[in-house]
Design a protein around this motif. Structure first.
Motif: not given
Length: 185
Positions: A53-75
């Motif tokens: 279920n990677a893709w979300t629909v917003e209007g006429k766009k289909k979006i997949f968001s990638s997040l580098a979670r291993s790094l996101s909380g380090e700084l």
């Protein structure tokens, strides 16, 4: 110690749960593997997931968001910091994360990445496309345990650039929810 004290199934469940808040229905594709190089103080962990279920629909766009979670909380976020005191950094820290995304068709990316280096830390983000595979390569290393007071303004600017690159959106344009096809950006 953490890896040695957990069963493989518990480890895989914990890793999957870590990403579940971002990716609904995430499933582990293969067993987690790791290589512990104690001589070089390096731990490499390989994980592979299926995101049904990677893709979300917003209007006429289909979006997949990638997040580098291993790094996101380090700084530490600098938004509410007092300019009279240095900002603490995790030290020593040297994290590399590669996110490999396999798309159904060839993907184009124009992003040239982010490269920041100073006396306190270094951050590199290198996106790479090989046919339908997108590699998002991240590297964060700290050289000391703080950002000096005189460098806080630059740290705030760097933090914004780093944070922006840790979250990466991919989208289709003119998506038709009735199954009418997709156009790649």
């Amino acid at each position: 110690a953490y890896l040695a004290g957990e069963s493989l199934q518990d480890l895989m469940d914990n890793y999957t749960d870590f990403y579940a808040s971002n990716y609904d229905g995430i499933q582990m594709r293969e067993d987690v593997t790791w290589k512990d190089d104690t001589a070089n103080n390096t731990l490499i962990v390989d994980e592979s997931y299926k995101l049904p279920n990677a893709w979300t629909v917003e209007g006429k766009k289909k979006i997949f968001s990638s997040l580098a979670r291993s790094l996101s909380g380090e700084l530490r976020e600098p938004a509410n910091t007092d300019k009279k005191f240095p900002i603490a950094l995790p030290f020593p820290l040297d994290i590399k994360q590669t996110i490999e995304l396999n798309f159904p068709e060839q993907w184009n990316m124009e992003d040239k990445g982010v490269h920041i280096k100073n006396e306190s830390y270094q951050f590199d983000f290198e996106p790479k496309v090989i046919a339908n595979v997108v590699l998002l390569n991240y590297h964060l290393v700290t050289f000391k345990d703080h950002v000096p007071v005189g460098q806080l303004d630059q740290y705030k600017k760097d933090y914004q650039r780093i944070s922006k690159s840790l979250s990466y959106d991919f989208s289709y344009r003119d998506f038709k929810p009735d199954g009418g096809g997709l156009n790649w950006i």
